[in-house]
Every structure is written in structure tokens, then in C-alpha cells.
Design a protein around this motif. Sequence first.
Motif, PDB file in Angstrom:
ATOM      1  N   ASN A 273     -20.069   0.051  16.757  1.00  0.00           N
ATOM      2  CA  ASN A 273     -18.804   0.782  16.703  1.00  0.00           C
ATOM      3  C   ASN A 273     -18.138   0.611  15.333  1.00  0.00           C
ATOM      4  N   GLU A 274     -18.178  -0.618  14.829  1.00  0.00           N
ATOM      5  CA  GLU A 274     -17.556  -0.900  13.530  1.00  0.00           C
ATOM      6  C   GLU A 274     -18.307  -0.197  12.407  1.00  0.00           C
ATOM      7  N   ALA A 275     -19.633  -0.165  12.499  1.00  0.00           N
ATOM      8  CA  ALA A 275     -20.436   0.443  11.438  1.00  0.00           C
ATOM      9  C   ALA A 275     -20.350   1.965  11.435  1.00  0.00           C
ATOM     10  N   THR A 276     -20.209   2.553  12.615  1.00  0.00           N
ATOM     11  CA  THR A 276     -20.223   4.011  12.715  1.00  0.00           C
ATOM     12  C   THR A 276     -18.842   4.626  12.874  1.00  0.00           C
ATOM     13  N   GLY A 277     -17.862   3.790  13.203  1.00  0.00           N
ATOM     14  CA  GLY A 277     -16.515   4.322  13.415  1.00  0.00           C
ATOM     15  C   GLY A 277     -16.346   5.023  14.738  1.00  0.00           C
ATOM     16  N   ARG A 278     -17.297   4.807  15.665  1.00  0.00           N
ATOM     17  CA  ARG A 278     -17.213   5.452  16.974  1.00  0.00           C
ATOM     18  C   ARG A 278     -16.714   4.470  18.014  1.00  0.00           C
ATOM     19  N   SER A 279     -16.127   5.015  19.077  1.00  0.00           N
ATOM     20  CA  SER A 279     -15.766   4.170  20.213  1.00  0.00           C
ATOM     21  C   SER A 279     -17.029   3.890  21.010  1.00  0.00           C
ATOM     22  N   GLY A 280     -16.992   2.856  21.833  1.00  0.00           N
ATOM     23  CA  GLY A 280     -18.176   2.460  22.583  1.00  0.00           C
ATOM     24  C   GLY A 280     -18.649   3.546  23.525  1.00  0.00           C
ATOM     25  N   GLU A 281     -19.959   3.740  23.574  1.00  0.00           N
ATOM     26  CA  GLU A 281     -20.529   4.714  24.500  1.00  0.00           C
ATOM     27  C   GLU A 281     -20.707   4.062  25.855  1.00  0.00           C
ATOM     28  N   THR A 282     -20.332   4.756  26.891  1.00  0.00           N
ATOM     29  CA  THR A 282     -20.462   4.207  28.236  1.00  0.00           C
ATOM     30  C   THR A 282     -21.710   4.731  28.901  1.00  0.00           C
ATOM     31  N   GLN A 283     -22.245   3.924  29.785  1.00  0.00           N
ATOM     32  CA  GLN A 283     -23.446   4.316  30.505  1.00  0.00           C
ATOM     33  C   GLN A 283     -23.087   5.372  31.551  1.00  0.00           C
ATOM     34  N   PRO A 284     -23.759   6.509  31.587  1.00  0.00           N
ATOM     35  CA  PRO A 284     -23.424   7.545  32.553  1.00  0.00           C
ATOM     36  C   PRO A 284     -23.691   7.079  33.981  1.00  0.00           C
ATOM     37  N   ASN A 285     -22.810   7.472  34.887  1.00  0.00           N
ATOM     38  CA  ASN A 285     -22.999   7.126  36.287  1.00  0.00           C
ATOM     39  C   ASN A 285     -24.121   7.947  36.890  1.00  0.00           C
ATOM     40  N   HIS A 286     -24.794   7.375  37.883  1.00  0.00           N
ATOM     41  CA  HIS A 286     -25.807   8.123  38.614  1.00  0.00           C
ATOM     42  C   HIS A 286     -25.116   9.087  39.578  1.00  0.00           C
ATOM     43  N   ALA A 287     -25.827  10.136  39.967  1.00  0.00           N
ATOM     44  CA  ALA A 287     -25.268  11.143  40.869  1.00  0.00           C
ATOM     45  C   ALA A 287     -24.788  10.495  42.157  1.00  0.00           C
ATOM     46  N   GLY A 288     -23.571  10.847  42.559  1.00  0.00           N
ATOM     47  CA  GLY A 288     -23.038  10.382  43.830  1.00  0.00           C
ATOM     48  C   GLY A 288     -22.541   8.960  43.844  1.00  0.00           C
ATOM     49  N   THR A 289     -22.462   8.295  42.658  1.00  0.00           N
ATOM     50  CA  THR A 289     -22.010   6.912  42.609  1.00  0.00           C
ATOM     51  C   THR A 289     -20.577   6.824  42.102  1.00  0.00           C
ATOM     52  N   GLU A 290     -20.064   5.596  42.104  1.00  0.00           N
ATOM     53  CA  GLU A 290     -18.714   5.307  41.610  1.00  0.00           C
ATOM     54  C   GLU A 290     -17.644   6.119  42.348  1.00  0.00           C
ATOM     55  N   GLY A 291     -17.923   6.485  43.600  1.00  0.00           N
ATOM     56  CA  GLY A 291     -16.950   7.218  44.399  1.00  0.00           C
ATOM     57  C   GLY A 291     -16.764   8.663  44.014  1.00  0.00           C
ATOM     58  N   VAL A 292     -17.610   9.167  43.109  1.00  0.00           N
ATOM     59  CA  VAL A 292     -17.518  10.570  42.668  1.00  0.00           C
ATOM     60  C   VAL A 292     -18.596  11.370  43.404  1.00  0.00           C
ATOM     61  N   ALA A 293     -18.155  12.279  44.271  1.00  0.00           N
ATOM     62  CA  ALA A 293     -19.097  13.048  45.088  1.00  0.00           C
ATOM     63  C   ALA A 293     -19.881  14.044  44.244  1.00  0.00           C
TER      64      ALA A 293
END
Length: 393
Positions: A273-293
Motif C-alpha cells: 500500500n505504501e509503495a503503490t499509494g493504494r488502499s488495501g485490497e480485500t478478499q472477495p466474498n464467496h457467493a452467498g456468504t457474509e449474509g449477502v444473498a
Amino acid sequence: MSDMTPTEREQWLRDHGVQIESSADRRKAESALSGTDPPPSIIEQVQSLSLSSSNAAGESGVKFVYLPHDTSKPIQTVCLPSRLVEALGPAGDIIPTYVKSFFADGRSIDEKIFKDQAAKQNLLGGDMEKFAANAKKKQLGTVSEDEPAPAKEEEKKTTLSSSSLMNATAGGSVETFPLVRPSKTNKNEGVYIYLDEVGMLKHLSLNTRASQLAQQCGYHPAPNFYGDVFVGRVSSKPMLHNIDIESGDIMDTTKEWIVRAPHENVLWQQAINEATGRSGETQPNHAGTEGVAAEATGNDGCSYSWLQNEEEVELTVPLIGDGDEAVNKKLIKVSFLPQKVVVKYSSECKVEVELYSKIDVDGCTWTLDKRNLVITCEKARDGEIWPRLELSG
């Protein structure tokens, strides 16, 4: 990183465990593997493991690990032949080149999963548009791997197809997943999983032991891996090269590299993040997980939704419209089969879905929530996160 020269940027990436391979490197590898006295292939090593309970032996070299998806098979140590290391090295991660042939299994690609992934413009973290374009160039032989495409070609939209993807991966295609990357705080040593890049599209079985290993290294939710995989270790000093790792190093969860991996991964992301100036990339959730239908389409063309966790999958099926009369419970019929769920209302088939994986029929129930039928199915294998609800299209 923006103020670095191309040479400095490449060296920075190499120092942080990023493999950079040119077409010249690939040609050199092909020559070493197909010479008059080639070293034993990874396929030969794995076949020898199936004939013996001991680890592969005979050829000296750098040790790495074979991790089968079948949990009844042992995790065993294999070898990156020293002759290959001498021919291609000493610099670079040679394991992807060596195991590539293992994933050239001739399996077809699931058309519907392919289209779903193509729609998202994402292939296991890559860009399907570029992937298909490169496959087309290689197939036609009109553009070399180092030569940029003509401007007018870049303006054309690439037509994605499973056949072009099959052509591109026919000789095997390796995805490298970092369990932990080299850094100053871990003696500049990284550990990686090497998997079939299109394993999900081939509908290979889930590798739950690989997912558990990634989870122990700080990945939440645990990523899905498909089919047999390999685990290798590299050091980035004085230059990137392969070093030994054995089966016991990944089976013993008290090993220092596993214990430190979650913290090391956070530090590595902060450095990127420091080297590229980007915010951290998050791991995408799998289909139907994390309470998202996730949405699906029933037999009558109407949408229904589904959710999942590691133990259960839940379907919510609307039986009537908003303005219709109340649901008649006596007209509901739900059939549970080992890998299929069928929902009928008033003799009309609302949903008939062949599931991605098996369920425990005795652990399945349904309830009525106003106009919606809520179906809960217990997964036959705990800890399994499905990439989608349906088996195939």
C-alpha cells in the motif's frame, strides 16, 4: 514506486517475492524439460507416490509438497530435480514451470461457470479479457508474447469463449497463491500454493486441506482451491530461488512460519500500500456468504435467493406474488435428494436445482415465512464453501 525506473521496479518486486517471467525464460524451460535426458516429470513423481507409502525418492533437488484434494491420500514430499534447477536457475521460482504439465489433464470447462466468471471480468484474480486475447494471439501465431498488439486490435472487443480458454490452458496453467510472502521479518522466505488456474471451471473437487492451510495463514474467509495442489517455499535473497519445504512443515500447525503468517501478511500488504499509494485490497466474498444473498432463477422464471456458510445452504423461494392470497401450506411439496432439491406448489414446479455438492438429506428442513418458502439444507461435508449453488449450466 512511481519514481522508480523499470529496472528498479522489477528488482523491488523480485525482492518482495513476485515472480517475473519472460518469454525467453519459458523457452529455456521448455528446452530443459524436453531434452535428450530430461529429469523425471512431476506426473511421474506423483504416480510413484501412489505405488508407495513413502515420499518420492531417487532424484536429488529442492523439496516441495504434494497436497491431494482426496483427504484419504497422504500429504507427501516431492522433489524439484536439481538438473532442472541447474538448467533454469539459480534465480526464479521454478516450481510453476515444473508442475505445469500436471494440470494439463484434458478436462473440459464448465460453460456456465465460465460465463459467470467472464461476466465479472475476473478469472481467479486475473483479467479474462486479456486472458482470452492472449489465447487468441497464441492460437493464430500472429503476435509474439513480447510484442504489443496493434492499436486497432486493442480497440476490438475480445470475444470470450470457453474454447479459447481451453486452448490457452491445454498445456497446463498454474496459479500461484501466496500463503506468506518473503519479507525482512521472516528471513525473506515465502510459502506458496500452486494450483490449476482453471480448476474451478473444470469442476475439480474442493481441496479442503489447502483451504484450511490458507485460513491458518490469516485468510478469512478461507479461499477455495480446486483439485490437487502443491506447496513450495522460496527465498528472495540474494535473488529469488526455491528452497526446501517438506510435508511436516505444512501439517504441523505449530511451525513458526504458520504461526507468524497472519501478521506477516498484514505487514506485506501495508508495504505494498505504501509503495503503490493504494488502499488495501480485500478478499472477495464467496457467493452467498457474509449474509449477502445470491440470486438464482427458478423453473417458472422467477428469482429466488440463497445463502450459505460452512455447514448449511439456505434457499428462499417466493411461492406467490405480493398481491396474491395467503400460501396454502397443504399445496407445498419439497423433495430432498443427495444432490438435488425440488420445490412444487399447487403441482407447479417452482425450483428444481441440482446442487453443486452433496447435502445430508436427514438434515434438511423447510419453513414458511409469509409468502416465502425457506429451505435449509445441511451440507454433507462441513467446511465446504460452494462457488455457486448449481452443479452446472
